[in-house]
Design an enzyme around this catalytic site. Structure first.
Site, PDB file in Angstrom:
ATOM      1  N   ILE A  50     101.950 -13.766  37.149  1.00  0.00           N
ATOM      2  CA  ILE A  50     102.310 -12.452  37.715  1.00  0.00           C
ATOM      3  C   ILE A  50     103.439 -12.608  38.728  1.00  0.00           C
ATOM      4  O   ILE A  50     104.078 -11.636  39.105  1.00  0.00           O
ATOM      5  CB  ILE A  50     101.098 -11.764  38.390  1.00  0.00           C
ATOM      6  CG1 ILE A  50     100.588 -12.556  39.599  1.00  0.00           C
ATOM      7  CG2 ILE A  50      99.987 -11.524  37.388  1.00  0.00           C
ATOM      8  CD1 ILE A  50      99.644 -11.758  40.489  1.00  0.00           C
ATOM      9  N   ASP A  51     103.688 -13.845  39.194  1.00  0.00           N
ATOM     10  CA  ASP A  51     104.679 -14.050  40.260  1.00  0.00           C
ATOM     11  C   ASP A  51     106.128 -13.973  39.760  1.00  0.00           C
ATOM     12  O   ASP A  51     107.041 -13.804  40.564  1.00  0.00           O
ATOM     13  CB  ASP A  51     104.474 -15.425  40.917  1.00  0.00           C
ATOM     14  CG  ASP A  51     103.086 -15.588  41.514  1.00  0.00           C
ATOM     15  OD1 ASP A  51     102.414 -14.563  41.728  1.00  0.00           O
ATOM     16  OD2 ASP A  51     102.668 -16.734  41.758  1.00  0.00           O
ATOM     17  N   ARG A  64      92.884 -24.801  38.161  1.00  0.00           N
ATOM     18  CA  ARG A  64      94.087 -25.373  38.768  1.00  0.00           C
ATOM     19  C   ARG A  64      94.025 -26.909  38.780  1.00  0.00           C
ATOM     20  O   ARG A  64      94.771 -27.560  39.500  1.00  0.00           O
ATOM     21  CB  ARG A  64      94.267 -24.830  40.189  1.00  0.00           C
ATOM     22  CG  ARG A  64      94.596 -23.341  40.239  1.00  0.00           C
ATOM     23  CD  ARG A  64      95.211 -22.961  41.564  1.00  0.00           C
ATOM     24  NE  ARG A  64      95.378 -21.527  41.704  1.00  0.00           N
ATOM     25  CZ  ARG A  64      96.423 -20.842  41.244  1.00  0.00           C
ATOM     26  NH1 ARG A  64      97.373 -21.450  40.596  1.00  0.00           N
ATOM     27  NH2 ARG A  64      96.498 -19.544  41.437  1.00  0.00           N
ATOM     28  N   ARG A 111      97.198   0.516  58.916  1.00  0.00           N
ATOM     29  CA  ARG A 111      96.116   0.013  58.065  1.00  0.00           C
ATOM     30  C   ARG A 111      96.692  -0.967  57.048  1.00  0.00           C
ATOM     31  O   ARG A 111      97.877  -0.926  56.732  1.00  0.00           O
ATOM     32  CB  ARG A 111      95.449   1.158  57.296  1.00  0.00           C
ATOM     33  CG  ARG A 111      94.643   2.099  58.167  1.00  0.00           C
ATOM     34  CD  ARG A 111      93.325   1.447  58.581  1.00  0.00           C
ATOM     35  NE  ARG A 111      92.422   2.389  59.217  1.00  0.00           N
ATOM     36  CZ  ARG A 111      92.422   2.680  60.519  1.00  0.00           C
ATOM     37  NH1 ARG A 111      93.303   2.105  61.326  1.00  0.00           N
ATOM     38  NH2 ARG A 111      91.558   3.542  61.015  1.00  0.00           N
ATOM     39  N   GLN A 120      95.486  -7.424  40.956  1.00  0.00           N
ATOM     40  CA  GLN A 120      96.796  -7.470  40.300  1.00  0.00           C
ATOM     41  C   GLN A 120      96.806  -8.358  39.066  1.00  0.00           C
ATOM     42  O   GLN A 120      97.718  -8.311  38.261  1.00  0.00           O
ATOM     43  CB  GLN A 120      97.858  -7.990  41.285  1.00  0.00           C
ATOM     44  CG  GLN A 120      98.058  -7.060  42.454  1.00  0.00           C
ATOM     45  CD  GLN A 120      98.666  -7.767  43.651  1.00  0.00           C
ATOM     46  OE1 GLN A 120      99.828  -7.604  43.937  1.00  0.00           O
ATOM     47  NE2 GLN A 120      97.874  -8.567  44.346  1.00  0.00           N
ATOM     48  N   GLY A 178     102.387 -12.971  44.813  1.00  0.00           N
ATOM     49  CA  GLY A 178     103.721 -13.430  44.437  1.00  0.00           C
ATOM     50  C   GLY A 178     104.011 -14.838  44.903  1.00  0.00           C
ATOM     51  O   GLY A 178     105.079 -15.374  44.649  1.00  0.00           O
ATOM     52  N   GLY A 218     102.318 -21.504  34.825  1.00  0.00           N
ATOM     53  CA  GLY A 218     103.480 -21.271  35.681  1.00  0.00           C
ATOM     54  C   GLY A 218     104.120 -22.586  36.102  1.00  0.00           C
ATOM     55  O   GLY A 218     104.097 -23.581  35.359  1.00  0.00           O
ATOM     56  N   ARG A 258      99.690   7.685  58.989  1.00  0.00           N
ATOM     57  CA  ARG A 258      99.523   6.250  59.281  1.00  0.00           C
ATOM     58  C   ARG A 258     100.641   5.415  58.668  1.00  0.00           C
ATOM     59  O   ARG A 258     101.313   5.844  57.733  1.00  0.00           O
ATOM     60  CB  ARG A 258      98.212   5.747  58.656  1.00  0.00           C
ATOM     61  CG  ARG A 258      96.982   6.127  59.429  1.00  0.00           C
ATOM     62  CD  ARG A 258      95.752   5.731  58.643  1.00  0.00           C
ATOM     63  NE  ARG A 258      94.567   5.914  59.453  1.00  0.00           N
ATOM     64  CZ  ARG A 258      93.346   6.082  58.964  1.00  0.00           C
ATOM     65  NH1 ARG A 258      93.147   6.087  57.657  1.00  0.00           N
ATOM     66  NH2 ARG A 258      92.320   6.224  59.767  1.00  0.00           N
TER      67      ARG A 258
HETATM   68  O1  F6P Z   1     100.240 -17.702  41.016  1.00  0.00           O
HETATM   69  C1  F6P Z   1      99.540 -16.550  40.811  1.00  0.00           C
HETATM   70  C2  F6P Z   1      98.800 -16.149  42.038  1.00  0.00           C
HETATM   71  O2  F6P Z   1      98.127 -14.975  41.703  1.00  0.00           O
HETATM   72  C3  F6P Z   1      99.641 -15.978  43.293  1.00  0.00           C
HETATM   73  O3  F6P Z   1     100.313 -14.753  43.315  1.00  0.00           O
HETATM   74  C4  F6P Z   1      98.606 -16.136  44.367  1.00  0.00           C
HETATM   75  O4  F6P Z   1      99.186 -16.642  45.546  1.00  0.00           O
HETATM   76  C5  F6P Z   1      97.660 -17.145  43.799  1.00  0.00           C
HETATM   77  O5  F6P Z   1      97.832 -17.101  42.400  1.00  0.00           O
HETATM   78  C6  F6P Z   1      96.219 -16.907  44.121  1.00  0.00           C
HETATM   79  O6  F6P Z   1      95.493 -17.987  43.671  1.00  0.00           O
HETATM   80  P1  F6P Z   1      93.919 -18.066  43.462  1.00  0.00           P
HETATM   81  O7  F6P Z   1      93.611 -17.500  42.115  1.00  0.00           O
HETATM   82  O8  F6P Z   1      93.626 -19.515  43.505  1.00  0.00           O
HETATM   83  O9  F6P Z   1      93.277 -17.256  44.534  1.00  0.00           O
END
Ligand code: F6P
Length: 362
Positions: free
Chosen positions: A135-136, A74, A280, A288, A179, A111, A171
């Site tokens: 994935i978002d 990042r 839960r 994901q 996301g 993204g 439950r």
């Molecule tokens: O942007 C993709 C994503 O998977 C988001 O859904 C999630 O909030 C974030 O990245 C998680 O980031 P990291 O990989 O830094 O834990």
């Protein structure tokens, strides 16, 4: 004879389909006499001049692989962490390395954050093209991003599996779904998996209404409930001021850190108090994002990647390659960067969910 030279990198969170896109760009580029190098670990590889040649042997056998063969991060060129020195503006290094390799274009797979970083480099004089991955599914200017379909399938399967255990134990199970600040993934998987309640950032929820929905099922003899909850879901009290524009993306990488207590844990505790039903939480997290891309994502990533190579051959730069309907289109990066695609409140998926009796807690 090689006509052009291109650098490519993957940036931000990984997702299924990145390797399919790298392969698409690389193979199509090679057939158009364009040579491609791949920078390692996102923009960090660019500023540190670490790369590999994406020749045909590197591009073989990666179509179905999850993750990215290039690694990702990042890191942002204009604020790159540099140990004790803090963060440094490394854009001059990015520009120098681009020039040293005689690149005609830098392709950035990422993204919303990546689009902003690519635009910053464009302003420094680099030719850039981006491909929408996440994935978002929250990238502005494209119908869909690659990675989304696979993640939605994983989250849907999780909801399917949670049904039997929730029912056996009577439950409430809250499934927390990624996301970021958009509800696409929870909404898509929630509808496909038949969740009883879906909570997304675009529709701030009222905890009393969520409890009512769960109790209503209980009184009707359905002694379990599944709640699909976006990680970015907010209650009415927590919702931002109505004047705030959800389509403005002012997120920076640091803001991706998970909150100390997840939204789903907080909801579970409050629901138990209000309903007296055992609750839960299952947080799907990075599951994901892992593993092989779905056929739909492979196809999309291959189409976007190969179109990208065609755009480079034509000298079309400063764009994201998006998909609109059946067509891959150039979308000016200026329109994409700094914006986010959230779920419109009149989206057909929301309408369909309401018509089958799903509660949005509103
Ligand atoms: O942007 C993709 C994503 O998977 C988001 O859904 C999630 O909030 C974030 O990245 C998680 O980031 P990291 O990989 O830094 O834990």
């Amino acid at each position: 004879m090689v006509k052009k030279f291109v650098g490519l990198l993957t940036s931000g969170g990984d997702c299924p389909g990145l390797n399919a896109a790298i392969r698409g760009v690389g193979k199509a580029a090679n057939s158009l006499d364009i040579q491609v190098i791949g920078y390692l670990d996102g923009f960090r590889g660019l500023v540190e001049n670490r790369f590999i040649r994406l020749d045909s042997s590197r591009l073989s056998g990666i179509l179905s692989l999850g993750g990215t063969i290039l690694g990702t991060s990042r890191d942002k060129p204009h604020q790159m962490p540099a140990g004790e020195l803090g963060t440094i503006d490394m854009r001059p290094f990015a520009v120098a390395n681009y020039k040293q390799q005689h690149l005609d274009c830098l392709v950035c797979l990422g993204g919303g954050g990546t689009a902003k970083n690519a635009r910053r480099l464009m302003k420094e004089g680099l030719n850039v093209i981006t491909l929408p991955k996440t994935i978002d599914n929250d990238v502005w200017g494209t119908d869909v991003t690659f990675g989304f379909d696979t993640a939605m399938a994983i989250a849907t399967e999780a909801i399917d599996r949670l049904h039997s255990t929730a029912e056996s134990h009577h439950r409430v199970i809250i499934v927390e779904i990624m996301g970021h600040n958009a509800g696409w993934l929870a909404l898509g998987a929630g509808v496909a998996g038949g969740a009883d309640v879906i909570l997304i950032p675009e529709i701030p929820y009222d905890i009393e209404r969520v409890a009512e929905a769960v109790l209503h099922r209980s009184y009707a003899g359905k002694r379990f409930s599944i709640i699909a909850m976006s990680e970015g879901a907010v209650s009415r009290e927590q919702a931002p001021e109505s004047g705030d524009d959800a389509t403005t993306d002012d997120t920076d990488a640091a803001e991706y850190h998970s909150p100390a207590e997840s939204v789903s844990m907080v909801l579970a505790r409050r629901l138990e108090e209000l309903t007296r039903l055992e609750s839960r939480v299952t947080s799907l997290g990075h599951l994901q994002r892992g593993g092989a891309p779905s056929p739909t994502d492979r196809l999309l990533a291959t189409r976007l990647g190969t179109t990208c190579a065609k755009f480079i051959a034509e000298g079309m730069y400063g764009v994201m390659v998006g998909i609109r309907g059946e067509t891959c289109v150039p979308v000016p990066l200026e329109e994409v960067a700094g914006r986010r695609k959230v779920v419109p409140l009149d989206h057909p998926w929301i309408e369909a969910a309401r018509l089958v009796g799903t509660s949005f807690g509103d």
